[in-house]
Write a protein that holds these residues in place. Structure first.
Motif, PDB file in Angstrom:
ATOM      1  N   SER A 219       0.833  -1.207   0.000  1.00 41.01           N
ATOM      2  CA  SER A 219       0.000   0.000   0.000  1.00 41.01           C
ATOM      3  C   SER A 219       0.867   1.255   0.000  1.00 41.01           C
ATOM      4  O   SER A 219       0.619   2.202  -0.759  1.00 41.01           O
ATOM      5  N   ALA A 220       1.887   1.255   0.861  1.00 37.26           N
ATOM      6  CA  ALA A 220       2.751   2.429   0.987  1.00 37.26           C
ATOM      7  C   ALA A 220       3.503   2.713  -0.305  1.00 37.26           C
ATOM      8  O   ALA A 220       3.628   3.866  -0.737  1.00 37.26           O
ATOM      9  N   VAL A 221       4.018   1.653  -0.944  1.00 37.65           N
ATOM     10  CA  VAL A 221       4.757   1.828  -2.193  1.00 37.65           C
ATOM     11  C   VAL A 221       3.823   2.307  -3.310  1.00 37.65           C
ATOM     12  O   VAL A 221       4.169   3.188  -4.097  1.00 37.65           O
ATOM     13  N   THR A 222       2.622   1.727  -3.354  1.00 37.49           N
ATOM     14  CA  THR A 222       1.678   2.052  -4.418  1.00 37.49           C
ATOM     15  C   THR A 222       1.259   3.520  -4.393  1.00 37.49           C
ATOM     16  O   THR A 222       1.131   4.161  -5.446  1.00 37.49           O
ATOM     17  N   ILE A 223       1.042   4.072  -3.205  1.00 31.82           N
ATOM     18  CA  ILE A 223       0.515   5.437  -3.126  1.00 31.82           C
ATOM     19  C   ILE A 223       1.608   6.485  -2.968  1.00 31.82           C
ATOM     20  O   ILE A 223       1.299   7.673  -2.828  1.00 31.82           O
ATOM     21  N   MET A 224       2.872   6.079  -2.999  1.00 30.25           N
ATOM     22  CA  MET A 224       3.941   7.033  -2.732  1.00 30.25           C
ATOM     23  C   MET A 224       3.870   8.240  -3.675  1.00 30.25           C
ATOM     24  O   MET A 224       3.966   9.404  -3.236  1.00 30.25           O
ATOM     25  N   ALA A 225       3.714   7.984  -4.971  1.00 31.51           N
ATOM     26  CA  ALA A 225       3.670   9.096  -5.921  1.00 31.51           C
ATOM     27  C   ALA A 225       2.456   9.988  -5.666  1.00 31.51           C
ATOM     28  O   ALA A 225       2.552  11.222  -5.717  1.00 31.51           O
ATOM     29  N   LEU A 226       1.308   9.387  -5.365  1.00 27.65           N
ATOM     30  CA  LEU A 226       0.103  10.166  -5.090  1.00 27.65           C
ATOM     31  C   LEU A 226       0.262  10.977  -3.811  1.00 27.65           C
ATOM     32  O   LEU A 226      -0.171  12.134  -3.732  1.00 27.65           O
ATOM     33  N   PHE A 227       0.902  10.373  -2.817  1.00 26.70           N
ATOM     34  CA  PHE A 227       1.142  11.065  -1.554  1.00 26.70           C
ATOM     35  C   PHE A 227       2.043  12.283  -1.762  1.00 26.70           C
ATOM     36  O   PHE A 227       1.761  13.385  -1.279  1.00 26.70           O
ATOM     37  N   GLY A 234       3.304  18.513  -6.042  1.00 29.91           N
ATOM     38  CA  GLY A 234       3.546  17.839  -7.317  1.00 29.91           C
ATOM     39  C   GLY A 234       4.992  17.539  -7.637  1.00 29.91           C
ATOM     40  O   GLY A 234       5.312  17.243  -8.793  1.00 29.91           O
ATOM     41  N   GLN A 235       5.905  17.589  -6.663  1.00 24.09           N
ATOM     42  CA  GLN A 235       7.318  17.281  -6.906  1.00 24.09           C
ATOM     43  C   GLN A 235       7.510  15.761  -6.928  1.00 24.09           C
ATOM     44  O   GLN A 235       8.085  15.170  -6.007  1.00 24.09           O
ATOM     45  N   LEU A 236       7.026  15.133  -7.994  1.00 24.40           N
ATOM     46  CA  LEU A 236       6.982  13.679  -8.060  1.00 24.40           C
ATOM     47  C   LEU A 236       8.361  13.032  -8.023  1.00 24.40           C
ATOM     48  O   LEU A 236       8.485  11.859  -7.685  1.00 24.40           O
ATOM     49  N   ILE A 237       9.390  13.788  -8.370  1.00 22.99           N
ATOM     50  CA  ILE A 237      10.735  13.210  -8.367  1.00 22.99           C
ATOM     51  C   ILE A 237      11.106  12.671  -6.988  1.00 22.99           C
ATOM     52  O   ILE A 237      11.836  11.693  -6.859  1.00 22.99           O
ATOM     53  N   TRP A 238      10.554  13.297  -5.933  1.00 24.41           N
ATOM     54  CA  TRP A 238      10.887  12.844  -4.580  1.00 24.41           C
ATOM     55  C   TRP A 238      10.301  11.471  -4.273  1.00 24.41           C
ATOM     56  O   TRP A 238      10.845  10.738  -3.445  1.00 24.41           O
ATOM     57  N   ALA A 239       9.218  11.122  -4.937  1.00 27.74           N
ATOM     58  CA  ALA A 239       8.661   9.780  -4.754  1.00 27.74           C
ATOM     59  C   ALA A 239       9.634   8.732  -5.279  1.00 27.74           C
ATOM     60  O   ALA A 239       9.913   7.725  -4.612  1.00 27.74           O
ATOM     61  N   GLY A 240      10.165   8.959  -6.472  1.00 29.10           N
ATOM     62  CA  GLY A 240      11.125   8.031  -7.038  1.00 29.10           C
ATOM     63  C   GLY A 240      12.409   7.964  -6.230  1.00 29.10           C
ATOM     64  O   GLY A 240      12.959   6.881  -6.002  1.00 29.10           O
ATOM     65  N   ILE A 241      12.870   9.121  -5.759  1.00 31.68           N
ATOM     66  CA  ILE A 241      14.091   9.147  -4.942  1.00 31.68           C
ATOM     67  C   ILE A 241      13.869   8.383  -3.638  1.00 31.68           C
ATOM     68  O   ILE A 241      14.733   7.612  -3.194  1.00 31.68           O
ATOM     69  N   ALA A 337      -0.579  -7.757  -1.905  1.00 33.13           N
ATOM     70  CA  ALA A 337      -0.778  -6.768  -2.964  1.00 33.13           C
ATOM     71  C   ALA A 337      -2.262  -6.617  -3.289  1.00 33.13           C
ATOM     72  O   ALA A 337      -2.747  -5.509  -3.549  1.00 33.13           O
ATOM     73  N   ILE A 338      -2.984  -7.742  -3.265  1.00 35.21           N
ATOM     74  CA  ILE A 338      -4.430  -7.681  -3.498  1.00 35.21           C
ATOM     75  C   ILE A 338      -5.120  -6.938  -2.352  1.00 35.21           C
ATOM     76  O   ILE A 338      -5.983  -6.091  -2.568  1.00 35.21           O
ATOM     77  N   ALA A 339      -4.713  -7.257  -1.117  1.00 35.71           N
ATOM     78  CA  ALA A 339      -5.334  -6.640   0.060  1.00 35.71           C
ATOM     79  C   ALA A 339      -5.021  -5.154   0.165  1.00 35.71           C
ATOM     80  O   ALA A 339      -5.737  -4.417   0.854  1.00 35.71           O
ATOM     81  N   SER A 340      -3.963  -4.714  -0.500  1.00 34.91           N
ATOM     82  CA  SER A 340      -3.607  -3.296  -0.418  1.00 34.91           C
ATOM     83  C   SER A 340      -4.677  -2.403  -1.047  1.00 34.91           C
ATOM     84  O   SER A 340      -4.805  -1.231  -0.678  1.00 34.91           O
ATOM     85  N   GLY A 341      -5.441  -2.949  -1.985  1.00 39.70           N
ATOM     86  CA  GLY A 341      -6.488  -2.162  -2.636  1.00 39.70           C
ATOM     87  C   GLY A 341      -7.502  -1.603  -1.646  1.00 39.70           C
ATOM     88  O   GLY A 341      -7.723  -0.381  -1.596  1.00 39.70           O
ATOM     89  N   PRO A 342      -8.147  -2.458  -0.836  1.00 45.77           N
ATOM     90  CA  PRO A 342      -9.084  -1.942   0.165  1.00 45.77           C
ATOM     91  C   PRO A 342      -8.431  -1.010   1.184  1.00 45.77           C
ATOM     92  O   PRO A 342      -9.058  -0.049   1.635  1.00 45.77           O
ATOM     93  N   VAL A 357      -3.815   6.566   4.658  1.00 45.04           N
ATOM     94  CA  VAL A 357      -3.401   5.199   4.318  1.00 45.04           C
ATOM     95  C   VAL A 357      -2.230   4.787   5.206  1.00 45.04           C
ATOM     96  O   VAL A 357      -2.189   3.661   5.730  1.00 45.04           O
ATOM     97  N   PHE A 358      -1.276   5.694   5.394  1.00 44.04           N
ATOM     98  CA  PHE A 358      -0.131   5.385   6.257  1.00 44.04           C
ATOM     99  C   PHE A 358      -0.584   5.174   7.698  1.00 44.04           C
ATOM    100  O   PHE A 358      -0.051   4.316   8.416  1.00 44.04           O
ATOM    101  N   GLY A 359      -1.558   5.960   8.136  1.00 40.59           N
ATOM    102  CA  GLY A 359      -2.073   5.780   9.492  1.00 40.59           C
ATOM    103  C   GLY A 359      -2.681   4.409   9.689  1.00 40.59           C
ATOM    104  O   GLY A 359      -2.448   3.739  10.710  1.00 40.59           O
ATOM    105  N   ILE A 360      -3.468   3.958   8.727  1.00 42.23           N
ATOM    106  CA  ILE A 360      -4.061   2.623   8.807  1.00 42.23           C
ATOM    107  C   ILE A 360      -2.967   1.554   8.773  1.00 42.23           C
ATOM    108  O   ILE A 360      -3.032   0.550   9.494  1.00 42.23           O
ATOM    109  N   CYS A 361      -1.947   1.764   7.952  1.00 37.28           N
ATOM    110  CA  CYS A 361      -0.832   0.806   7.878  1.00 37.28           C
ATOM    111  C   CYS A 361      -0.117   0.688   9.220  1.00 37.28           C
ATOM    112  O   CYS A 361       0.328  -0.405   9.604  1.00 37.28           O
ATOM    113  N   ALA A 362       0.008   1.795   9.950  1.00 39.07           N
ATOM    114  CA  ALA A 362       0.643   1.753  11.270  1.00 39.07           C
ATOM    115  C   ALA A 362      -0.161   0.865  12.212  1.00 39.07           C
ATOM    116  O   ALA A 362       0.400   0.027  12.941  1.00 39.07           O
TER     117      ALA A 362
END
Length: 394
Positions: A219-227, A234-241, A337-342, A357-362
């Motif tokens: 979940s965390a990896v999937t939403i990193m760019a959106l976060f 919108g500084q998306l480069i930081w997601a990749g870094i 990976a499937i469960a990350s959707g919900p 999302v990060f709060g729920i992951c914690a």
């Protein structure tokens, strides 16, 4: 040779799918004219086939106590896959190839770790090999991107075939010489390995807990760019870094975990990883600038290093059937990976947006740690009860 060969096998099996996985969607579009909807269902079928194969093939290998021969079979399928994809432009035929060839070929990595376990490899050996696989995943996706960008999507098929051929060569050498991991013991294990399958409660508890942990990481990896897009203008480069830093730090983290596994029990290492995960997700819930984002990746690297390294050795301890243990562990990632959707859907609907999302992951990571602790206590209690009747009979 005995030192170099297992390391080479880990690197090559890692590269095989570090090339294929990130490039697959692009190949489907460029080579077969797949639409976004096509890509979705093709990947779903491919992952579903891999899920079934990673349960069936290792289970059959467990029965014969032979993992190198099935690895050779997987290597042949891995070599055939890019050949079939290169010779067709039909999407349906490509889907069949991914199901029949790609799914079973992906089991080679699980069989490799099952072979290490059967050879008597210790926790440090397994974690060290896992670090080499992680290195392949750090180098593989950027290299695949360079190949595709410079020479086109067809070129990655040639790279996949070359790696598959090297996989066949190294696995064939190991098969003919029966080479095992150095320092792993006297040789291949015999009989029933460590004994019968652990209690169903222990197996179920460990599988559930690690599926939850894998789901939070996915979940965390999937939403990193959106976060990053939401919080950092919108500084998306930081997601990749950030993802790159976490992946790079994962390798020294795994090597450190391997050394620590000599003196620190797995249970404590797993607890340290879960605590790092809770702190990482909690920190990401309030992170608002690149410095905080990058600093928190240290915790992320330790968290995932423990899941990937110590998690595999824990599965091999709880489930003394090397193939089944490796297969189930691999599938916790797929199910996660499937469960990350919900998780993403629910967390993003909170007032915090993607930070929710990060709060729920914690919270989920903390819950997984509790499940592992309760499972461990239950297993010890069951073992103690079994010893009492045995002692009274003697």
């Amino acid at each position: 040779m005995r030192q170099l060969l297992p390391s080479s096998m880990a690197l090559l099996w890692g590269l095989q799918f570090a090339f294929l996985t990130p490039a697959l969607a692009l190949m489907l579009v460029d080579l077969f004219g797949a639409t976004p909807a096509d890509v979705g269902w093709v990947l779903a079928l491919y992952n579903g086939g891999g899920f079934l194969a990673s349960l069936i093939i290792p289970a059959l290998a467990d029965r014969k106590r032979d993992y190198l021969r099935p690895m050779l079979f997987c290597g042949v399928l891995a070599l055939a896959l890019p050949g079939v994809l290169a010779l067709t432009s039909s999407l349906p035929l490509a889907v069949v190839a991914l199901l029949v060839l790609g799914g079973p070929a992906g089991v080679g990595m699980s069989l490799f770790f099952a072979h290490l376990k059967q050879s008597g490899a210790g926790s440090q050996d397994v974690v060290t090999m896992r670090a080499i696989v992680s290195f392949a995943w750090v180098a593989g996706p950027p290299l695949a991107t360079v190949i595709i960008g410079s020479f086109g999507s067809q070129a990655i098929l040639l790279a996949l075939a070359a790696v598959a051929l090297l996989n066949l060569v190294t696995t064939g050498i190991a098969f003919r010489r029966n080479i095992t991991l150095p320092g792993s013991g006297a040789g291949p294990a015999s009989g029933t390995d460590d004994g019968p399958l652990a209690s169903k409660l222990a197996v179920i508890g460990v599988v559930i807990a690690f599926t939850i942990l894998q789901a939070t990481d996915s979940s965390a990896v999937t939403i990193m760019a959106l976060f990053v897009d939401q919080k950092m203008d919108g500084q998306l480069i930081w997601a990749g870094i950030a993802l790159g830093v976490a992946a790079a730090l994962e390798i020294p983290a795994l090597l450190a975990i391997g050394r620590l596994s000599r003196s620190i029990p797995e249970k404590k290492l797993i607890a340290s990883g879960c605590i790092a995960g809770v702190l990482y997700y909690a920190g990401m819930t309030f992170a608002a600038d690149p410095i905080a984002l990058l600093s928190l990746q240290i915790l992320h690297a330790w968290f995932f290093g423990v899941i990937a390294g110590v998690g595999l050795t824990l599965f091999q301890k709880v489930i003394p059937r090397p193939g089944l243990a490796a297969g189930l562990f691999t599938n916790t990632r797929r199910i996660g990976a499937i469960a990350s959707g919900p998780i993403i859907a629910f967390g993003s609907m909170t007032a915090l947006g993607y930070q929710g999302v990060f709060g729920i992951c914690a919270v989920l990571t903390l819950a997984a740690m509790v499940v592992i602790e309760l499972t461990s206590r239950s297993s010890k209690a069951s073992a103690a009860k079994e010893q009492i009747p045995a002692a009274s009979q003697s």
